[in-house]
Scaffold this motif. Structure first.
Motif, mmCIF file in Angstrom:
data_model
loop_
_atom_site.group_PDB
_atom_site.id
_atom_site.type_symbol
_atom_site.label_atom_id
_atom_site.label_comp_id
_atom_site.label_asym_id
_atom_site.label_seq_id
_atom_site.Cartn_x
_atom_site.Cartn_y
_atom_site.Cartn_z
ATOM 1 N N SER A 177 20.128 57.355 69.215
ATOM 2 C CA SER A 177 19.646 57.658 70.561
ATOM 3 C C SER A 177 19.625 56.407 71.440
ATOM 4 C CB SER A 177 18.246 58.269 70.477
ATOM 5 O OG SER A 177 17.734 58.505 71.759
ATOM 6 N N VAL A 178 19.164 55.289 70.885
ATOM 7 C CA VAL A 178 19.088 54.047 71.661
ATOM 8 C C VAL A 178 20.480 53.593 72.084
ATOM 9 C CG1 VAL A 178 18.472 51.597 71.545
ATOM 10 C CG2 VAL A 178 16.901 53.309 70.656
ATOM 11 N N CYS A 179 21.451 53.657 71.176
ATOM 12 C CA CYS A 179 22.823 53.238 71.514
ATOM 13 C C CYS A 179 23.448 54.174 72.539
ATOM 14 C CB CYS A 179 23.677 53.167 70.250
ATOM 15 S SG CYS A 179 23.249 51.782 69.184
ATOM 16 N N THR A 180 23.172 55.472 72.420
ATOM 17 C CA THR A 180 23.686 56.423 73.412
ATOM 18 C C THR A 180 23.119 56.097 74.788
ATOM 19 O OG1 THR A 180 23.869 58.134 71.727
ATOM 20 C CG2 THR A 180 23.831 58.862 74.020
ATOM 21 N N LYS A 181 21.824 55.886 74.857
ATOM 22 C CA LYS A 181 21.189 55.552 76.145
ATOM 23 C C LYS A 181 21.715 54.209 76.659
ATOM 24 C CE LYS A 181 18.206 59.042 75.770
ATOM 25 N NZ LYS A 181 18.397 59.738 74.543
ATOM 26 N N GLY A 182 21.936 53.243 75.763
ATOM 27 C CA GLY A 182 22.496 51.955 76.155
ATOM 28 C C GLY A 182 23.894 52.101 76.736
ATOM 29 N N LEU A 183 24.709 52.975 76.141
ATOM 30 C CA LEU A 183 26.048 53.216 76.682
ATOM 31 C C LEU A 183 25.975 53.859 78.056
ATOM 32 C CD1 LEU A 183 27.949 54.426 73.500
ATOM 33 C CD2 LEU A 183 28.392 52.366 74.829
#
Length: 169
Positions: free
Chosen positions: A87-93
């Motif tokens: 989730s964090v990486c998706t939001k970061g992208l």
């Protein structure tokens, strides 16, 4: 102590909620990732100096003696390991795409707008053209994502081409 004081204000609560959400973690990951790696390197140097020179804070327990990071950084790494990385990486992208769109997309839109403005100001008098260019320039400089170079170039092209014949260029 400070965290509890900040949480008591309504703005502080909102910032804390954002910072602990996956959106906030993604934002921090995108914007501060390289700095965090530099921080880890500096922390390793600090721990090395503490362990082998005796300078700085005294190392007390065996865990700290065996670790390459200081106690506070180990706690930070433990907290980061608890994140939901998908989730964090998706939001970061998504944050990264937003930053890219704002920085590159706005620059392209500005170029198209300024080109259109230059064409529209061809039949207008020098005084009106100067007033419009000054107003548009001021407005564009007040918008943070708008780059300044296209505004400078457009002002130079439009005003010089406007007075070219009357000034004898």
């Amino acid at each position: 102590y400070m965290k509890s004081q900040v949480k008591q204000t309504s703005l502080g609560k909102k910032f804390y909620e954002f910072g602990t959400s996956d959106w906030g973690k993604g934002f921090v990951t995108v914007t501060m990732g390289p700095l965090f790696l530099a921080f880890l390197c500096l922390d390793m140097i600090t721990q090395f100096i503490r362990k082998y020179t005796g300078l700085g804070k005294t190392i007390i327990d065996d865990t700290e003696k065996r670790s390459i990071f200081t106690k506070s950084t180990r706690k930070m790494i433990t907290d980061i390991k608890q994140w939901e990385f998908g989730s964090v990486c998706t939001k970061g992208l998504i944050w990264g795409m937003f930053f890219f769109t704002v920085s590159i997309g706005v620059a392209r839109i500005v170029l198209v707008f300024l080109s259109w403005l230059r064409e529209e100001l061809d039949p207008v008098s020098v005084a009106i053209t100067t007033g419009i260019i000054i107003a548009v320039g001021i407005i564009m400089f007040l918008l943070p994502p708008v780059p300044g170079v296209p505004v400078y170039i457009t002002i130079g092209i439009v005003l010089v081409s406007k007075v070219e014949d009357s000034m004898g260029f």
